[in-house]
Design a protein around this motif. Sequence first.
Motif, mmCIF file in Angstrom:
data_model
loop_
_atom_site.group_PDB
_atom_site.id
_atom_site.type_symbol
_atom_site.label_atom_id
_atom_site.label_comp_id
_atom_site.label_asym_id
_atom_site.label_seq_id
_atom_site.Cartn_x
_atom_site.Cartn_y
_atom_site.Cartn_z
ATOM 1 N N GLN A 81 0.821 -1.188 0.523
ATOM 2 C CA GLN A 81 0.027 -0.016 -0.364
ATOM 3 C C GLN A 81 0.711 1.447 0.001
ATOM 4 O O GLN A 81 0.547 2.241 -0.480
ATOM 5 C CB GLN A 81 -1.030 -0.238 0.898
ATOM 6 C CG GLN A 81 -0.122 0.608 2.682
ATOM 7 C CD GLN A 81 0.398 -0.861 3.335
ATOM 8 O OE1 GLN A 81 1.040 -1.601 2.992
ATOM 9 N NE2 GLN A 81 -0.033 -0.779 4.544
ATOM 10 N N SER A 119 -3.989 -2.985 9.240
ATOM 11 C CA SER A 119 -4.745 -3.413 8.972
ATOM 12 C C SER A 119 -6.106 -1.644 8.976
ATOM 13 O O SER A 119 -6.059 -0.398 9.689
ATOM 14 C CB SER A 119 -5.876 -4.076 9.868
ATOM 15 O OG SER A 119 -5.915 -3.811 10.767
ATOM 16 N N SER A 121 -6.887 0.604 6.885
ATOM 17 C CA SER A 121 -6.940 1.902 6.655
ATOM 18 C C SER A 121 -6.238 2.932 8.177
ATOM 19 O O SER A 121 -6.528 3.925 7.780
ATOM 20 C CB SER A 121 -7.737 2.448 6.206
ATOM 21 O OG SER A 121 -7.697 2.065 4.619
ATOM 22 N N TYR A 403 -4.257 -7.655 2.425
ATOM 23 C CA TYR A 403 -5.083 -6.799 2.676
ATOM 24 C C TYR A 403 -6.105 -7.377 3.283
ATOM 25 O O TYR A 403 -7.549 -7.137 3.132
ATOM 26 C CB TYR A 403 -5.648 -5.797 1.606
ATOM 27 C CG TYR A 403 -4.849 -5.135 1.117
ATOM 28 C CD1 TYR A 403 -4.941 -3.446 1.545
ATOM 29 C CD2 TYR A 403 -4.615 -5.316 -0.075
ATOM 30 C CE1 TYR A 403 -4.328 -2.466 0.807
ATOM 31 C CE2 TYR A 403 -3.528 -3.989 -0.581
ATOM 32 C CZ TYR A 403 -3.826 -2.498 -0.077
ATOM 33 O OH TYR A 403 -3.313 -2.000 -0.825
ATOM 34 N N ARG A 553 -10.108 -7.201 2.352
ATOM 35 C CA ARG A 553 -10.106 -5.607 2.520
ATOM 36 C C ARG A 553 -11.350 -4.925 2.167
ATOM 37 O O ARG A 553 -12.770 -5.517 1.768
ATOM 38 C CB ARG A 553 -9.359 -5.250 0.909
ATOM 39 C CG ARG A 553 -9.405 -4.197 0.452
ATOM 40 C CD ARG A 553 -8.154 -4.022 -0.639
ATOM 41 N NE ARG A 553 -7.453 -2.515 -0.407
ATOM 42 C CZ ARG A 553 -7.041 -2.273 -1.597
ATOM 43 N NH1 ARG A 553 -6.780 -3.219 -2.820
ATOM 44 N NH2 ARG A 553 -6.636 -1.181 -1.651
ATOM 45 N N SER A 554 -11.780 -3.890 3.467
ATOM 46 C CA SER A 554 -13.001 -4.050 3.949
ATOM 47 C C SER A 554 -13.816 -4.347 4.382
ATOM 48 O O SER A 554 -15.277 -4.422 3.903
ATOM 49 C CB SER A 554 -13.495 -2.730 2.812
ATOM 50 O OG SER A 554 -14.663 -2.063 2.637
ATOM 51 N N TYR A 631 -15.253 5.712 4.616
ATOM 52 C CA TYR A 631 -15.258 4.744 5.227
ATOM 53 C C TYR A 631 -14.882 5.122 6.655
ATOM 54 O O TYR A 631 -14.483 5.515 7.319
ATOM 55 C CB TYR A 631 -14.023 4.769 4.882
ATOM 56 C CG TYR A 631 -13.404 3.245 4.789
ATOM 57 C CD1 TYR A 631 -14.297 2.215 4.453
ATOM 58 C CD2 TYR A 631 -12.568 2.564 6.084
ATOM 59 C CE1 TYR A 631 -13.374 0.603 4.438
ATOM 60 C CE2 TYR A 631 -12.359 1.545 6.081
ATOM 61 C CZ TYR A 631 -12.371 0.629 5.998
ATOM 62 O OH TYR A 631 -12.013 -1.114 6.199
ATOM 63 N N GLN A 676 -3.332 3.643 -4.896
ATOM 64 C CA GLN A 676 -4.869 2.731 -4.095
ATOM 65 C C GLN A 676 -5.592 3.236 -4.882
ATOM 66 O O GLN A 676 -6.804 1.683 -3.932
ATOM 67 C CB GLN A 676 -4.987 3.471 -2.337
ATOM 68 C CG GLN A 676 -3.119 3.366 -1.500
ATOM 69 C CD GLN A 676 -3.008 2.046 -1.464
ATOM 70 O OE1 GLN A 676 -4.018 1.342 -0.485
ATOM 71 N NE2 GLN A 676 -2.349 1.102 -2.295
ATOM 72 N N GLY A 680 -7.688 -0.565 -5.464
ATOM 73 C CA GLY A 680 -8.879 -0.677 -4.736
ATOM 74 C C GLY A 680 -9.648 -0.801 -5.608
ATOM 75 O O GLY A 680 -10.968 -2.109 -5.957
ATOM 76 N N GLU A 737 -8.394 1.142 1.718
ATOM 77 C CA GLU A 737 -10.378 0.267 1.251
ATOM 78 C C GLU A 737 -10.675 1.651 0.731
ATOM 79 O O GLU A 737 -12.578 0.710 1.411
ATOM 80 C CB GLU A 737 -10.197 -0.413 2.692
ATOM 81 C CG GLU A 737 -9.289 -1.366 3.334
ATOM 82 C CD GLU A 737 -9.245 -2.301 4.822
ATOM 83 O OE1 GLU A 737 -8.923 -3.618 4.714
ATOM 84 O OE2 GLU A 737 -9.628 -1.282 5.847
ATOM 85 N N THR A 738 -10.911 2.370 0.534
ATOM 86 C CA THR A 738 -11.662 3.931 0.472
ATOM 87 C C THR A 738 -12.232 2.940 -1.049
ATOM 88 O O THR A 738 -13.783 2.641 -1.633
ATOM 89 C CB THR A 738 -11.518 5.221 0.597
ATOM 90 O OG1 THR A 738 -10.595 5.031 -0.455
ATOM 91 C CG2 THR A 738 -12.137 5.026 1.537
ATOM 92 N N THR A 741 -14.318 -0.345 -1.707
ATOM 93 C CA THR A 741 -15.662 -0.227 -0.784
ATOM 94 C C THR A 741 -16.778 0.059 -1.373
ATOM 95 O O THR A 741 -18.126 -0.777 -1.330
ATOM 96 C CB THR A 741 -15.694 0.130 0.510
ATOM 97 O OG1 THR A 741 -14.436 0.221 1.032
ATOM 98 C CG2 THR A 741 -17.514 0.313 1.289
#
Length: 776
Positions: A81, A119, A121, A403, A553-554, A631, A676, A680, A737-738, A741
């Motif tokens: 990341q 983890s 974010s 992630y 992730r998310s 998020y 990112q 993502g 992780e935005t 999502t």
Amino acid sequence: MTPDAIDALERAGFSRRDFLKTSGALVVTFSAASAWDAIGLAQGPFDTRVSHIDPSQLDSWIAVAADGRVTAYTGKCELGQGILTAQTQLVAEELFVPVGRVTLIQCDTAVCPDQGTTSGSQSTPTNFNERNLAQAGATARAVLLGLASERLNVPVEGLAIADGVITAKADRLKRVTYGELVAGQKLNVQVDARARRKPASEWDVLGTSVTRVDMAAMATGQFEYVHNVRVPGMLHGAVVRPPAVGATLVGVDESSVRRMAGVVKVVVKKNFVGIVAQKRWQAMQAATRLKATWTPGAGLPSQRDFYDHLRRQPSRDALVVTSKDVDETLAKAASVVKATYFHPYQMHGSIGTSCAVADVQGGKATVWSPTQSAYPTRSGVALLLGLPADNVRVIFTRGSGCYGINGADTVSYDAALLSQAVGKPVRVQLSRKDEMAWENYGFAYAIDQRAGVGADGAITAWDYEAWFGSMGGRPGYDTPGNVVTGMLAGFASSPFRPQPAAEPPGAFRNGSNAAPSYVTGRVAGNAGGAGTVASERVLTHTVPSPFFTGPLRSPSRLQNTFAHECFFDEVAAHVKADPVAYRLRHLSDARLKEVVAAAAKAANWSARPSPRPNLSRTGVATGRGVSCVVYEGDNGWVAMVAEVEVDQATGKVTAKRFVVAQDCGPISNPDGMRNQIEGGALQGLSRALGEEVTWDDRKVTSIDWRTYHSLTLGFDAPVIESVLVNRPDAEASGAGETAITIVAAAVGNAIFDATGARVREVPFTPERVKAALVAR
């Protein structure tokens, strides 16, 4: 100091402290405490344990050597990341030195502070605001300025710093380097919460697109991943997992592999079975030939009816928010819109299988691990091996992209158990099947949504209810049974206890994004949500899962946002409103409204209801969709416009363009943030279009790339455009992780816009899209 350098010093009888003392360093005295003296006491925001590295001491974070080079220590590790580069920039910025003069040591339990798990974010919020690494950098600068003031007989305000040299503003001949200031000194300084951070308006290094410090080595094949670690005398291990979920070991016939070349030992500990051999291929071959007898297993629920199965299980219930008037408001509504959404188990599906190396000898253990949780893994290894935690060292060594929680923790346990059994270093790399059949999957969800709509078209009430399966998770410090190796070795996973929902305590918390962005989030009289809908109820049911689960992730945020943002579009279509304008009408959070508007503007959004007018039921249809989220409720604001094509003859969906607007506070590295967003978006597309864990009545059947369908090499990648909203005066929040999502919702809404068909189950396979086209 690199890990290799630290190892060399220790072999020579020197510690990190000795090295700093002899070379000259900013701080060389430790305030040490045994990890077991105060077990259970928290020293950070994630309930980390007291360890031998005291985070209140400056030397736990920063050291300046006699040659002026800066070494920094962090508990947040690089997983792809870009946080290695960003944290290096942070230290360079606060200390006014070039990036190339900073060495960052990450997640080595011998020398780094415990910052829990990398983890959620949380690395940026944890280290880039007024605490931890950032505050240590500010403190170090203040200490150096104080020393220079004494040396040069100039007030601090009369000094300037550049390139690690402090100079009197009025007399440039009065100057002193960092190295000259600290050489031979012994200082004992605590991190000062009052030390002034360098404001974003004065940044020279942060806020710029510094090239990733690890990229050249990765691109040229010189980077050492954990898969490349070699230790003298190292053997190789392979594991033998049960043939069915819930199966237990009856017995092992060691004679079945005794004559095989290279086999050193068959290792059995309760239900854990492994092979140690001279070479990896020998271990793998022996693992396939070993005759082990197992019980039949517990049996698995039918996948076809699994979402109904979730609803029938005993549950642990939680209310995120309730206004207690939802049923009344729905009864008075001009209309009520209802929909149900489904999201499957998905896996991390790392391209490279997980690997670790352990050396357990003489009552001590060293583990080279790709874990995201160095200190918790240290404690878990100690429990598995029956050793004091102080006798275990975990050295984070980068592995397969994750992630979340792929096989990194469990393979570290595998290597440790096998090494202890033979008294020599052992390397374990999981097979593709062992990785994919036994990792901790992302949660499967069934989500019911209801919304009341008033005569003016506004949403008057929102009712959410969800069921999702959970078992295990991150092992943490005390629960190695949360992953398969720990469970097989005799440790239980975190217990599941059904319980009814209670009133939400304290303030509104939306860490799993269970509440949609459009409710007020009113708890104890205070509104903490991002929206305007005051009649609100958000109820979750956690139920036992037949498979190990954990953060992917998310985690939960992606599943919930898929359901929220698709449902919001369904309501907008019901009242024939433009999806962007309808969102802005129901949002109160200025930052979320800004990214929605920014994404729409960059995408040249044309205001109209969905689906698009003059739909054709044949041929390739095009459409656009929008989605957004805050998020975790306060850790990144993001919106996406997706443009897709749908082949109505085959049901194939092709993403053509993504426009993503993102606000994560001050931007540390613009190129890193774009990376990112792009990564993502692509992983989110993979999960939206193809990824799904499958099983029969005994075992997982998605065990390779033919049976688990992530994006393939050569797929038609969409154009991804990033709109970066920079807020230099806001707190730093996460960006990892935005974007992922909101992808599934934006794509699902675009499919509806293109065709008038609503697909409410992920992934959007051609078969499901075709079925929705028929049902429209």
